[in-house]
Design a protein around this motif. Structure first.
Motif, mmCIF file in Angstrom:
data_model
loop_
_atom_site.group_PDB
_atom_site.id
_atom_site.type_symbol
_atom_site.label_atom_id
_atom_site.label_comp_id
_atom_site.label_asym_id
_atom_site.label_seq_id
_atom_site.Cartn_x
_atom_site.Cartn_y
_atom_site.Cartn_z
ATOM 1 N N ASP A 325 0.912 -1.157 0.506
ATOM 2 C CA ASP A 325 -0.514 0.080 -0.139
ATOM 3 C C ASP A 325 1.069 1.203 -0.143
ATOM 4 N N LEU A 326 0.940 2.177 -1.144
ATOM 5 C CA LEU A 326 1.939 2.797 -0.984
ATOM 6 C C LEU A 326 1.157 4.599 -0.381
ATOM 7 N N GLU A 327 0.024 4.137 0.067
ATOM 8 C CA GLU A 327 -1.110 5.297 0.451
ATOM 9 C C GLU A 327 -0.552 6.435 0.182
ATOM 10 N N GLY A 328 -1.295 6.858 -0.947
ATOM 11 C CA GLY A 328 -1.905 7.587 -2.185
ATOM 12 C C GLY A 328 -0.337 7.971 -2.851
ATOM 13 N N ASP A 329 0.744 7.823 -1.967
ATOM 14 C CA ASP A 329 1.800 7.801 -3.402
ATOM 15 C C ASP A 329 1.598 7.651 -4.639
ATOM 16 N N ARG A 330 2.523 7.994 -5.321
ATOM 17 C CA ARG A 330 3.059 7.403 -6.572
ATOM 18 C C ARG A 330 4.200 6.828 -7.301
ATOM 19 N N THR A 331 4.527 5.918 -7.828
ATOM 20 C CA THR A 331 5.088 5.732 -8.795
ATOM 21 C C THR A 331 4.761 4.592 -10.097
ATOM 22 N N GLU A 332 5.256 4.080 -11.038
ATOM 23 C CA GLU A 332 4.939 3.859 -12.154
ATOM 24 C C GLU A 332 5.614 1.967 -12.375
ATOM 25 N N PRO A 333 5.103 1.400 -13.245
ATOM 26 C CA PRO A 333 4.831 0.284 -13.421
ATOM 27 C C PRO A 333 6.551 -0.022 -13.945
ATOM 28 N N GLY A 334 7.142 -1.136 -13.356
ATOM 29 C CA GLY A 334 8.451 -0.787 -13.608
ATOM 30 C C GLY A 334 9.940 -0.104 -12.579
ATOM 31 N N ALA A 335 9.301 0.885 -12.184
ATOM 32 C CA ALA A 335 9.850 0.978 -10.519
ATOM 33 C C ALA A 335 10.785 0.078 -9.712
ATOM 34 N N GLU A 336 11.231 0.390 -8.831
ATOM 35 C CA GLU A 336 12.139 -0.741 -8.447
ATOM 36 C C GLU A 336 11.570 -0.709 -7.006
ATOM 37 N N ALA A 337 11.268 -2.212 -6.639
ATOM 38 C CA ALA A 337 10.822 -3.076 -5.204
ATOM 39 C C ALA A 337 11.993 -3.848 -4.758
ATOM 40 N N VAL A 338 12.938 -2.276 -3.618
ATOM 41 C CA VAL A 338 14.436 -3.319 -2.948
ATOM 42 C C VAL A 338 13.244 -4.499 -1.647
ATOM 43 N N LEU A 339 14.049 -4.924 -1.944
ATOM 44 C CA LEU A 339 13.406 -6.555 -0.819
ATOM 45 C C LEU A 339 14.429 -5.999 0.763
ATOM 46 N N PHE A 340 15.630 -6.828 -0.193
ATOM 47 C CA PHE A 340 16.753 -6.125 0.499
ATOM 48 C C PHE A 340 17.921 -5.999 0.603
ATOM 49 N N GLY A 341 18.819 -5.717 1.204
ATOM 50 C CA GLY A 341 20.370 -5.345 0.664
ATOM 51 C C GLY A 341 21.073 -4.838 1.613
ATOM 52 N N PRO A 342 21.989 -4.057 1.909
ATOM 53 C CA PRO A 342 22.832 -3.790 2.329
ATOM 54 C C PRO A 342 22.231 -2.538 4.028
ATOM 55 N N GLY A 343 21.689 -1.815 2.786
ATOM 56 C CA GLY A 343 20.927 -0.622 3.627
ATOM 57 C C GLY A 343 21.179 0.591 4.013
ATOM 58 N N ASP A 344 21.897 0.478 2.332
ATOM 59 C CA ASP A 344 22.563 2.577 2.269
ATOM 60 C C ASP A 344 21.509 3.363 1.540
ATOM 61 N N ARG A 345 21.026 2.512 1.043
ATOM 62 C CA ARG A 345 19.905 3.470 0.641
ATOM 63 C C ARG A 345 18.201 3.990 1.274
ATOM 64 N N GLY A 346 18.372 3.613 2.632
ATOM 65 C CA GLY A 346 17.524 2.990 3.539
ATOM 66 C C GLY A 346 16.885 2.171 3.358
ATOM 67 N N GLU A 347 16.820 0.799 2.480
ATOM 68 C CA GLU A 347 16.570 -0.424 1.714
ATOM 69 C C GLU A 347 16.489 -1.493 3.221
ATOM 70 N N PRO A 348 15.587 -2.726 3.206
ATOM 71 C CA PRO A 348 15.567 -3.411 4.736
ATOM 72 C C PRO A 348 16.787 -3.517 4.462
#
Length: 379
Positions: A325-348
């Motif tokens: 749920d983007l809670e009203g925010d917008r994005t486009e098909p093809g945008a990146e969804a990051v599930l996890f990583g090192p956390g450098d970009r604020g990702e989980p």
């Protein structure tokens, strides 16, 4: 469209980070050699590329669980010392001996199969005798150790085997100060001393896994076996993050958003309608599911970075997809969804997913399925 955007999902594997982790772990191991454990397809990271990178960074051994995993490394052209330890009766002993693989023996049945196979191929087998010092899984019990050592020494006298290692495994090394650690070390020292008094001259004695490599220096002996730490994940989150141990997570899991749509308040999401939209909102469909290794147990809890913010899985994780749920925010098909990583970009991180699924980060990275391509960078 670039290659990254064209993929449904990808697990990006940072080999430069893996090499840096190897160098850090070698430094922490003191004078001990380092075994890079690449079992289970290098904990989901891709065994051959990770093994090659680890050797480049100074690992001197590779470790696998099954003989098939070890043989695959040889078939890929990887040299050096390779050890595998999870055998069942009738296993490919001959092939392992011919491929110059060190094999582990925990009982008489295995030693006898090794001796038979060595005779059939006309080569001396390299054997590590495993001691059960208290973990209670594989390994020879102290009461049975004299008989195993005696038969191994007899096999050495005939030239069938050479005992290249004596080893064991900790039960609670990820809990520093746990009384079992000192107890297992004491039993291991006694069992090693017995074998050596009987004439065994091992190249390496080893008991330290990733947590022991990082926190129990007296356990390092001649060789440390690093698994999860190699991939930049803390084996003991209670004691420190990867950065606290000088490590960097190697895997980043992401997907391309498949659909974005507006829905009204009260709209049910995914199976069972465990989540309904509290107000009119925007939904993003992420094309990963439990068939790809995304834990269904993390339904309603799993964190995802989409459209600049960390969101939570809305409703149940399905076989191939889940919704945020983007809670009203917008994005486009093809945008990146990051599930996890090192956390450098604020990702989980993988640890965040482990908390959400009530498991450990080992399982999170290892369970990512074969439908998700591994994209190795930093080679």
């Amino acid at each position: 469209m670039n290659e990254k955007a064209s993929l449904r999902a990808r697990a990006e594997i940072d080999l430069a980070a893996l090499r840096a982790n190897v160098r850090e772990l070698r430094a922490r191991a003191g004078g001990a050699q380092l075994m890079a454990v690449v079992k289970s397809d290098a904990y989901g990271h891709g065994a051959v590329p990770c093994a090659r990178a680890a050797l480049e960074a100074g690992a001197t051994w590779l470790g696998t669980a099954t003989p098939q995993e070890a043989l695959a490394l040889r078939e890929a052209g990887l040299g050096g010392r390779v050890m595998c330890w999870l055998w069942t009766p009738g296993g490919p002993w001959r092939e392992a001996i011919e491929a110059d693989i060190d094999v582990s023996v925990s009982g008489l049945w295995a030693l006898r199969e090794v001796v038979t196979a060595a005779g059939e191929v006309g080569r001396t087998a390299r054997v590590h005798l495993k001691a059960d010092t208290g973990l209670g899984r594989n390994g020879c019990q102290p009461a049975d150790w004299p008989e195993l050592v005696a038969e191994a020494r007899a096999a050495e006298e005939t030239g069938a085997v050479t005992v290249t290692g004596l080893w064991s495994h900790f039960a609670c090394a990820d809990e520093p100060g746990h009384p079992s650690i000192a107890a297992q070390l004491s039993v291991f020292r006694d069992m090693v001393a017995y074998a050596e008094k009987a004439g065994v001259e091992p190249e390496v004695r080893h008991i330290a896994n990733s947590p022991a490599t990082l926190t129990v220096p007296e356990s390092h002996f001649d060789l440390v076996r690093t698994g999860i730490a190699l991939y930049g994940i803390s084996p003991s989150p209670e004691l420190g993050t990867p950065a606290d141990f000088g490590l960097r997570p190697v895997m980043t899991l992401s997907a391309s958003v498949a659909l974005v749509k507006q829905v009204p308040a009260g709209h049910g999401i995914s199976y069972g309608h465990h989540y309904t939209t509290p107000s009119e909102t925007t939904l993003a469909l992420v094309p990963l599911g439990y068939a790809d290794g995304i834990p269904r147990h993390a339904s309603g809890r799993g964190p995802v970075l989409v459209a600049g913010r960390v969101r939570t899985v809305a409703g149940r994780v399905a076989m191939d997809q889940f919704v945020v749920d983007l809670e009203g925010d917008r994005t486009e098909p093809g945008a990146e969804a990051v599930l996890f990583g090192p956390g450098d970009r604020g990702e989980p991180t993988a640890e965040d997913w482990a908390v959400a699924a009530d498991t450990i980060a080992y399982e999170i990275v290892t369970r990512i399925g074969t439908r998700v391509p591994r994209v190795h960078v930093g080679a």
